[in-house]
Design a protein around this motif. Structure first.
Motif, mmCIF file in Angstrom:
data_model
loop_
_atom_site.group_PDB
_atom_site.id
_atom_site.type_symbol
_atom_site.label_atom_id
_atom_site.label_comp_id
_atom_site.label_asym_id
_atom_site.label_seq_id
_atom_site.Cartn_x
_atom_site.Cartn_y
_atom_site.Cartn_z
ATOM 1 N N GLU A 84 0.953 -10.033 0.915
ATOM 2 C CA GLU A 84 0.405 -8.829 1.538
ATOM 3 C C GLU A 84 -0.069 -9.110 2.965
ATOM 4 O OE1 GLU A 84 0.270 -5.635 0.571
ATOM 5 O OE2 GLU A 84 1.499 -6.209 -1.157
ATOM 6 N N ILE A 85 -0.686 -10.256 3.151
ATOM 7 C CA ILE A 85 -1.150 -10.637 4.492
ATOM 8 C C ILE A 85 0.043 -10.835 5.428
ATOM 9 C CG2 ILE A 85 -2.341 -12.423 5.827
ATOM 10 C CD1 ILE A 85 -4.062 -12.890 3.289
ATOM 11 N N PHE A 86 1.049 -11.539 4.931
ATOM 12 C CA PHE A 86 2.260 -11.757 5.725
ATOM 13 C C PHE A 86 2.908 -10.421 6.086
ATOM 14 C CE2 PHE A 86 6.837 -12.223 6.175
ATOM 15 C CZ PHE A 86 6.952 -13.327 7.015
ATOM 16 N N ASN A 87 3.020 -9.509 5.126
ATOM 17 C CA ASN A 87 3.652 -8.197 5.361
ATOM 18 C C ASN A 87 2.883 -7.378 6.391
ATOM 19 O OD1 ASN A 87 5.690 -8.734 3.524
ATOM 20 N ND2 ASN A 87 4.640 -7.732 1.812
ATOM 21 N N TYR A 88 1.560 -7.519 6.385
ATOM 22 C CA TYR A 88 0.721 -6.808 7.350
ATOM 23 C C TYR A 88 1.113 -7.183 8.781
ATOM 24 C CZ TYR A 88 -3.648 -5.463 9.752
ATOM 25 O OH TYR A 88 -4.583 -4.914 10.610
ATOM 26 N N PHE A 89 1.244 -8.484 9.015
ATOM 27 C CA PHE A 89 1.603 -8.959 10.353
ATOM 28 C C PHE A 89 3.082 -8.756 10.663
ATOM 29 C CE2 PHE A 89 -2.241 -11.585 9.526
ATOM 30 C CZ PHE A 89 -2.994 -11.144 10.601
ATOM 31 N N GLU A 90 3.934 -8.893 9.663
ATOM 32 C CA GLU A 90 5.375 -8.733 9.880
ATOM 33 C C GLU A 90 5.721 -7.293 10.264
ATOM 34 O OE1 GLU A 90 9.492 -9.994 7.654
ATOM 35 O OE2 GLU A 90 8.053 -8.794 6.513
ATOM 36 N N LYS A 91 5.132 -6.336 9.554
ATOM 37 C CA LYS A 91 5.389 -4.920 9.869
ATOM 38 C C LYS A 91 4.977 -4.602 11.303
ATOM 39 C CE LYS A 91 4.306 -0.218 8.340
ATOM 40 N NZ LYS A 91 3.518 0.616 7.389
ATOM 41 N N ALA A 92 3.811 -5.130 11.691
ATOM 42 C CA ALA A 92 3.327 -4.900 13.063
ATOM 43 C C ALA A 92 4.276 -5.506 14.083
ATOM 44 C CB ALA A 92 1.930 -5.481 13.226
ATOM 45 N N LYS A 93 4.774 -6.691 13.808
ATOM 46 C CA LYS A 93 5.692 -7.359 14.733
ATOM 47 C C LYS A 93 6.981 -6.563 14.900
ATOM 48 C CE LYS A 93 8.597 -11.466 15.295
ATOM 49 N NZ LYS A 93 8.669 -11.275 16.751
ATOM 50 N N ILE A 94 7.542 -6.071 13.795
ATOM 51 C CA ILE A 94 8.798 -5.314 13.836
ATOM 52 C C ILE A 94 8.639 -4.051 14.682
ATOM 53 C CG2 ILE A 94 10.426 -3.958 12.455
ATOM 54 C CD1 ILE A 94 9.971 -6.046 10.206
ATOM 55 N N ILE A 95 7.554 -3.327 14.427
ATOM 56 C CA ILE A 95 7.315 -2.074 15.167
ATOM 57 C C ILE A 95 7.064 -2.358 16.640
ATOM 58 C CG2 ILE A 95 5.798 -0.073 15.407
ATOM 59 C CD1 ILE A 95 5.304 -0.264 12.361
ATOM 60 N N ASP A 154 7.985 -4.990 18.430
ATOM 61 C CA ASP A 154 9.203 -5.472 19.085
ATOM 62 C C ASP A 154 10.153 -4.323 19.382
ATOM 63 O OD1 ASP A 154 8.206 -8.011 18.961
ATOM 64 O OD2 ASP A 154 9.514 -8.720 17.344
ATOM 65 N N THR A 155 10.184 -3.323 18.512
ATOM 66 C CA THR A 155 11.023 -2.134 18.730
ATOM 67 C C THR A 155 10.546 -1.366 19.945
ATOM 68 O OG1 THR A 155 11.492 -1.940 16.368
ATOM 69 C CG2 THR A 155 11.890 0.012 17.722
ATOM 70 N N ILE A 156 9.231 -1.205 20.066
ATOM 71 C CA ILE A 156 8.648 -0.487 21.201
ATOM 72 C C ILE A 156 8.999 -1.189 22.504
ATOM 73 C CG2 ILE A 156 6.497 0.175 22.339
ATOM 74 C CD1 ILE A 156 5.288 0.467 19.487
ATOM 75 N N VAL A 157 8.799 -2.493 22.554
ATOM 76 C CA VAL A 157 9.076 -3.273 23.757
ATOM 77 C C VAL A 157 10.572 -3.253 24.082
ATOM 78 C CG1 VAL A 157 8.999 -5.574 24.794
ATOM 79 C CG2 VAL A 157 7.061 -4.759 23.425
ATOM 80 N N SER A 158 11.406 -3.341 23.040
ATOM 81 C CA SER A 158 12.854 -3.311 23.236
ATOM 82 C C SER A 158 13.320 -1.991 23.830
ATOM 83 C CB SER A 158 13.557 -3.548 21.896
ATOM 84 O OG SER A 158 14.964 -3.435 22.041
#
Length: 280
Positions: free
Chosen positions: A260-271, A273-277
């Protein structure tokens, strides 16, 4: 009304930058501000042609009038301008739109079109203004059914002439969008800084990452107090949702639920990175 005259009410970072950008496009700028030194500086720089001392004596000679003051001060100024300016377009730059747009509807101010540039810095005041601030920036406009299509197009064309990407949205939707992407982040940023509580040892070692995430906390306290009050309902909903998000993370941390902790940070990273891209 003279087609090439623009009135700027409030010559801070946004108002000053608009004045400089419009002057560069060939418009004659008149300005009002309670800070006379800002006006005088703008006149000395050749940005402002004429100082307005009393808005109650404003003449109906402006193609466009921009209200560039904190949002809780915008409505009284709109009341003054609309009693004098009947032909030109009146707009504002406030971060919330519901209050002022409802006011314009209730008082049948058909030449008012709400606006909000998604541009700025953490700096305050005319001395930090510059003519390229809006180049490539999104600029919301929030017309209502009262507005004439030709007025909407005139405002769009003006804003596009200084490099803005104009987005036309409903004023309620605008306040939802800005609450998520701007207003709540400012509340969170201020909270992170306030947690330091001026502790010398914390402040000493607050490095690049902390400074990046809290940069916006250097913005005007007056402006953000006004914005928070004027978008209260939207902000309260988001604060509750954010608290719930933190509570869920706290529960995962207590139980050491790694996934759950990993997913919290992973979801944030994906979103993120999409914004920056998307910006590239």
């Amino acid at each position: 009304m003279v087609r090439n005259k623009i009135l700027i009410v409030g010559l801070g970072l946004i108002g000053g930058s608009l004045a400089k950008a419009f002057k560069k496009c060939g418009y004659e700028i008149h300005a009002y501000d309670i800070d006379k030194s800002a006006i005088e500086k703008a006149i000395c720089e050749g940005v402002v042609k004429e100082r307005i001392d009393d808005l109650n004596e404003t003449e109906d000679e402006y193609a466009f009038s921009f209200i560039c003051v904190p949002v809780l001060e915008s409505i009284p100024i709109l009341g003054k301008l609309s009693s004098k300016i009947k032909n030109g377009i009146i707009t504002d730059v406030g971060s919330t739109k519901t209050h002022i747009c409802k006011y314009s509807i209730e008082h049948k101010i058909a030449n008012f079109i709400g606006g909000h540039p998604m541009a700025g810095t953490e700096k305050i005041g005319y001395k930090y203004s510059f003519d390229e601030l809006f180049n490539g920036a999104y600029y919301f406009i929030t017309p209502t059914e009262m507005n004439r299509k030709e007025d909407i197009e005139k405002l769009k064309n003006l804003l596009q002439s200084i490099g803005c990407k104009v987005e036309e949205v409903d004023y309620v939707l605008h306040d939802k969008i800005t609450a998520v992407i701007s207003h709540l982040p400012h509340v969170v940023s201020a909270g992170l800084v306030n947690m330091l509580n001026s502790n010398e040892i914390y402040c000493k070692f607050a490095g690049g990452g902390f400074k990046d995430i809290t940069r916006i906390s250097s913005s005007s306290p007056k402006m953000w107090a006004d914005i928070s009050i004027s978008n209260k309902n939207m902000l309260l909903e988001l604060i509750d949702a954010y608290i719930e998000l933190l509570k869920n993370f706290k529960t995962s941390l207590k139980s050491e639920n790694y996934n759950e902790i990993f997913n919290y940070f992973e979801k944030a990273k994906i979103i993120r990175d999409t914004i920056v891209s998307d910006e590239k």
